[in-house]
Design a protein around this motif. Sequence first.
Motif, mmCIF file in Angstrom:
data_model
loop_
_atom_site.group_PDB
_atom_site.id
_atom_site.type_symbol
_atom_site.label_atom_id
_atom_site.label_comp_id
_atom_site.label_asym_id
_atom_site.label_seq_id
_atom_site.Cartn_x
_atom_site.Cartn_y
_atom_site.Cartn_z
ATOM 1 N N ASP A 1 -4.301 5.130 5.012
ATOM 2 C CA ASP A 1 -5.109 5.886 4.056
ATOM 3 C C ASP A 1 -4.513 7.252 3.744
ATOM 4 O OD1 ASP A 1 -7.196 4.138 3.374
ATOM 5 O OD2 ASP A 1 -8.171 4.488 5.298
ATOM 6 N N LYS B 1 -10.347 11.922 4.740
ATOM 7 C CA LYS B 1 -9.902 10.874 3.831
ATOM 8 C C LYS B 1 -10.285 11.229 2.397
ATOM 9 C CE LYS B 1 -10.514 5.842 3.149
ATOM 10 N NZ LYS B 1 -10.959 4.598 3.796
ATOM 11 N N GLY C 1 -9.791 6.031 -1.373
ATOM 12 C CA GLY C 1 -10.192 4.718 -0.867
ATOM 13 C C GLY C 1 -9.402 3.633 -1.576
ATOM 14 N N SER C 2 -8.938 2.631 -0.834
ATOM 15 C CA SER C 2 -8.083 1.602 -1.421
ATOM 16 C C SER C 2 -8.442 0.223 -0.873
ATOM 17 C CB SER C 2 -6.609 1.861 -1.083
ATOM 18 O OG SER C 2 -6.256 3.187 -1.374
ATOM 19 N N LYS D 1 -7.176 -4.383 4.821
ATOM 20 C CA LYS D 1 -6.829 -3.850 3.510
ATOM 21 C C LYS D 1 -6.786 -4.867 2.378
ATOM 22 C CE LYS D 1 -6.540 0.562 3.918
ATOM 23 N NZ LYS D 1 -7.529 1.356 3.158
ATOM 24 N N TYR E 1 0.838 -1.213 0.000
ATOM 25 C CA TYR E 1 0.000 0.000 0.000
ATOM 26 C C TYR E 1 0.866 1.254 0.000
ATOM 27 C CZ TYR E 1 -4.726 -1.746 0.606
ATOM 28 O OH TYR E 1 -5.950 -2.308 0.387
ATOM 29 N N SER F 1 -11.374 5.471 8.291
ATOM 30 C CA SER F 1 -9.979 5.576 7.846
ATOM 31 C C SER F 1 -9.069 4.647 8.639
ATOM 32 C CB SER F 1 -9.491 7.019 7.977
ATOM 33 O OG SER F 1 -9.457 7.401 9.333
ATOM 34 N N CYS G 1 -16.670 3.484 2.882
ATOM 35 C CA CYS G 1 -15.210 3.403 2.959
ATOM 36 C C CYS G 1 -14.595 4.731 3.379
ATOM 37 C CB CYS G 1 -14.675 2.978 1.595
ATOM 38 S SG CYS G 1 -12.912 3.191 1.359
ATOM 39 N N HIS H 1 0.673 4.195 -2.618
ATOM 40 C CA HIS H 1 0.217 5.489 -2.115
ATOM 41 C C HIS H 1 1.277 6.582 -2.255
ATOM 42 C CE1 HIS H 1 -3.394 3.917 0.441
ATOM 43 N NE2 HIS H 1 -3.555 3.804 -0.855
#
Lengths: 242, 133
Positions: A149, A156, A159-160, B67, A105, A145, A141, A109
Amino acid sequence: MTGAASSWRLLRTWAVSPELAMGLDEVLLDQVGSPPTLRFYTWEPDTLSLGYFQRFAEVPATAQATRVVRRLTGGGAIHHAGELTFSIAADAAHPLYRGPVAPSYERVHAVVIDALGRHGVSAALRRADAVTSDVAGTGMCFHASTPLDIVWDEAKGVGSAQRRRRGRVLHHGSIKLAASHLETGVARAPQVSPADLADTLLAQMTEQWHGRFDEDDPTADELARAQVLGAATCAEAFLRRR
Amino acid sequence: MRPDDRKYMDSHEWAKLDGDTVLVGITDFAVQELSHGNIDDLVYCDLPELGRMIEQGETFGEIESVKAVADLNAPVGGEIVEVNAAIEDHLEILATDPWKQGWMVRIKPTAKSLEHLLDAEAYEQIVTEAQGA
């Protein structure tokens, strides 16, 4: 990112139906052994997507949504309106995804944060900071958070979620550009269009990942399969499976 | 070194012969990958119904962390004859004891051999390579 240099396939599929939005991502997720694929898209009409494990009844916004679909990825519901959506499908052994979920992530990100910065948005990982966009009980979503994020203006804004299946990983990202009546109080970046932000993201990924991105279109076979798979993600039985 | 009384898949499931059946679970590395050391990050686990027939390599369930959603793959084909339902309500078991209490399903295999799977040494190499990223 060390060792990430590779040849990528790039797809831009603007204003796609919910069926094609989700179906094509599933096709890309199933292509184990194929080159990593970056896809940018927007939705037409605006659609609310449920997380894979979410209970339908726990998302009140479904009653107001134009269309509803259930994603293959987990997490909360997202109203796909006024946003840039992207997906990254690559083998689990790809340097982007190798190892634990959290660092993967952070790699994705990092480029999103830099791209937003090019448009004057001071985005950052939330880490331990509090945000004003967290709201209990909506199932959305953007109202829940985590430290990983991306936030700006104390809310926020991205969204992932990921799906890991049979040696392949699909990463979904939704970057909020405009306000949504189903997701109030979240961050947004109205100064940039989805297409322009996609160009900026592509430039950042090319530079930071040392990748070569080859523009392509989905094949007729991929589109046909996407329609079938996508229709299943919108089917009432799947939407209300929980 | 991980337990050598069982075999492994490169997707991080383990399989252990137990009489005429095979116990199946996921490794500590799989748990670590999903939770990154924070067991509260595991939020949901969906296991199959009793009596379901599955093929080797087929998905028998799914596990969700904050996640990511990951599939659970069957090391052997056969019939699901027992499910460890305690896991669905107590995901922390997977972090504290993935090798014994953390078993997920018991399969009555169509073929009893585990020879197609990785031994502990070969699996260790997979983990080492993954950690070297």
